[in-house]
Design an enzyme around this catalytic site. Sequence first.
Site, PDB file in Angstrom:
ATOM      1  N   LEU A  51     -26.722  28.262   5.694  1.00 11.50           N
ATOM      2  CA  LEU A  51     -26.695  26.961   5.024  1.00 11.50           C
ATOM      3  C   LEU A  51     -25.605  26.051   5.575  1.00 11.50           C
ATOM      4  CD1 LEU A  51     -27.188  28.130   1.312  1.00 11.50           C
ATOM      5  CD2 LEU A  51     -28.901  27.131   2.842  1.00 11.50           C
ATOM      6  N   SER A  55     -14.369  26.009   6.935  1.00  8.42           N
ATOM      7  CA  SER A  55     -13.109  26.363   7.603  1.00  8.42           C
ATOM      8  C   SER A  55     -12.874  27.866   7.612  1.00  8.42           C
ATOM      9  CB  SER A  55     -11.935  25.687   6.898  1.00  8.42           C
ATOM     10  OG  SER A  55     -12.165  24.312   6.766  1.00  8.42           O
ATOM     11  N   PHE A  56     -13.287  28.536   6.543  1.00  6.36           N
ATOM     12  CA  PHE A  56     -12.939  29.954   6.400  1.00  6.36           C
ATOM     13  C   PHE A  56     -14.146  30.877   6.362  1.00  6.36           C
ATOM     14  CE2 PHE A  56      -9.708  27.445   4.006  1.00  6.36           C
ATOM     15  CZ  PHE A  56      -8.722  27.509   4.979  1.00  6.36           C
ATOM     16  N   GLY A  57     -15.321  30.370   6.706  1.00  3.37           N
ATOM     17  CA  GLY A  57     -16.460  31.274   6.692  1.00  3.37           C
ATOM     18  C   GLY A  57     -17.790  30.567   6.791  1.00  3.37           C
ATOM     19  N   THR A  58     -18.835  31.359   6.621  1.00  2.00           N
ATOM     20  CA  THR A  58     -20.209  30.889   6.725  1.00  2.00           C
ATOM     21  C   THR A  58     -20.911  31.070   5.387  1.00  2.00           C
ATOM     22  OG1 THR A  58     -20.270  31.544   9.047  1.00  2.00           O
ATOM     23  CG2 THR A  58     -22.396  31.234   7.958  1.00  2.00           C
ATOM     24  N   VAL A  59     -21.713  30.084   5.004  1.00  2.01           N
ATOM     25  CA  VAL A  59     -22.497  30.188   3.765  1.00  2.01           C
ATOM     26  C   VAL A  59     -23.952  30.438   4.145  1.00  2.01           C
ATOM     27  CG1 VAL A  59     -23.214  29.071   1.629  1.00  2.01           C
ATOM     28  CG2 VAL A  59     -20.921  28.649   2.546  1.00  2.01           C
ATOM     29  N   ASP A 168      -7.726  20.088  -7.254  1.00  6.04           N
ATOM     30  CA  ASP A 168      -8.380  19.604  -6.023  1.00  6.04           C
ATOM     31  C   ASP A 168      -9.647  18.818  -6.340  1.00  6.04           C
ATOM     32  OD1 ASP A 168      -8.409  19.197  -3.296  1.00  6.04           O
ATOM     33  OD2 ASP A 168      -9.474  21.048  -2.840  1.00  6.04           O
ATOM     34  N   LYS A 170     -12.236  16.025  -6.244  1.00  9.27           N
ATOM     35  CA  LYS A 170     -12.689  14.989  -5.316  1.00  9.27           C
ATOM     36  C   LYS A 170     -14.202  15.145  -5.169  1.00  9.27           C
ATOM     37  CE  LYS A 170     -11.418  17.932  -1.358  1.00  9.27           C
ATOM     38  NZ  LYS A 170     -10.640  18.015  -0.098  1.00  9.27           N
ATOM     39  N   ASN A 173     -15.936  18.258  -3.650  1.00 10.13           N
ATOM     40  CA  ASN A 173     -15.941  19.538  -4.372  1.00 10.13           C
ATOM     41  C   ASN A 173     -16.870  19.527  -5.577  1.00 10.13           C
ATOM     42  OD1 ASN A 173     -14.181  20.705  -2.602  1.00 10.13           O
ATOM     43  ND2 ASN A 173     -12.360  20.355  -3.843  1.00 10.13           N
ATOM     44  N   ASP A 186     -15.224  25.275  -5.293  1.00 13.14           N
ATOM     45  CA  ASP A 186     -13.985  25.421  -4.513  1.00 13.14           C
ATOM     46  C   ASP A 186     -12.745  25.524  -5.403  1.00 13.14           C
ATOM     47  OD1 ASP A 186     -12.013  25.558  -2.621  1.00 13.14           O
ATOM     48  OD2 ASP A 186     -12.811  23.955  -1.377  1.00 13.14           O
ATOM     49  N   THR A 203      -5.482  16.937  -2.228  1.00 12.98           N
ATOM     50  CA  THR A 203      -5.903  15.944  -1.246  1.00 12.98           C
ATOM     51  C   THR A 203      -5.050  14.692  -1.418  1.00 12.98           C
ATOM     52  OG1 THR A 203      -8.155  16.823  -1.300  1.00 12.98           O
ATOM     53  CG2 THR A 203      -7.888  14.586  -0.459  1.00 12.98           C
TER      54      THR A 203
END
Length: 291
Positions: A51, A55-59, A168, A170, A173, A186, A203
């Site tokens: 999908l 930054s830290f992985g794959t969905v 966070d 925004k 998210n 998130d 942010t």
Amino acid sequence: MSQHTTQYVFNSKEDYNITLDNMSREFEERWNHQTQSPYTNLENYITRAVLGNGSFGTVMLVREKGGKNYYAAKMMSKEDLVRLKQVAHVHNEKHVLNAARFPFLIYLVDSTKCFDYLYLILPLVNGGELFSYHRRVRKFNEKHARFYAAQVALALEYMHRMHLMYRDLKPENILLDQRGYIKITDFGFTKRVDGRTSTLCGTPEYLAPEIVQLRPYNKSVDWWAFGILVYEFVAGRSPFAIHNRDVILMYSKICVCDYKMPSYFTAQLRSLIESLMQVDTTKRKLERGRQ
């Protein structure tokens, strides 16, 4: 271990404070009974598609074996998490996702791991990001903004009752489900705290003055960010966005709450934003008086 659970069923005849008290008890039960993820990889799921990459992985899109339900599987490399010093963030996010249950928040369905990866199995929210939708239409009218803002306010109220600071908020998210309702996602910066904390995170355009000034702060930083969010919904940009190329100047404007309100904002909208974007945290609140 699978965490398959039903969402809380609301009773319209029950006082909402009683509902929140019941949710709080259930939250505490889950918070205090965390379990380690088993080494089962994704053996209980069938991978269907990728999908997206973050930054830290794959969905990935996955379907449970022996069932029809689809989920989003967040796959994170252990090596990358250690290298980027994100281990504590991920453990914290998993802890929050596992304990929180509210209609407008993402929650943890299941979690597994293998030697190289961690997997968080989350509900599939397939309406896209509110950020992308907002950019497409550029501005929401106030009725439209109220629809989303009310859901965000209820989600923040729930989190604060559970002693969680989100930190966070925004549009990026906030996800939209197939019916158009929101799911806040998130929770990497979310922190459970009764009083104050002092970590610099979030942010830049959404930071409250006390965070910018590196002073201890409480949950009211989320209400400041909520004021920014509502402003952005209707104006098409955040109140301090014009200074985002000069972060020091932007921070100086934030600290004295120096921004311009568009002339087309109604009196009610102005009043709401002004009550939220208060430098004095004792005056910062929703108009109905709840923090």
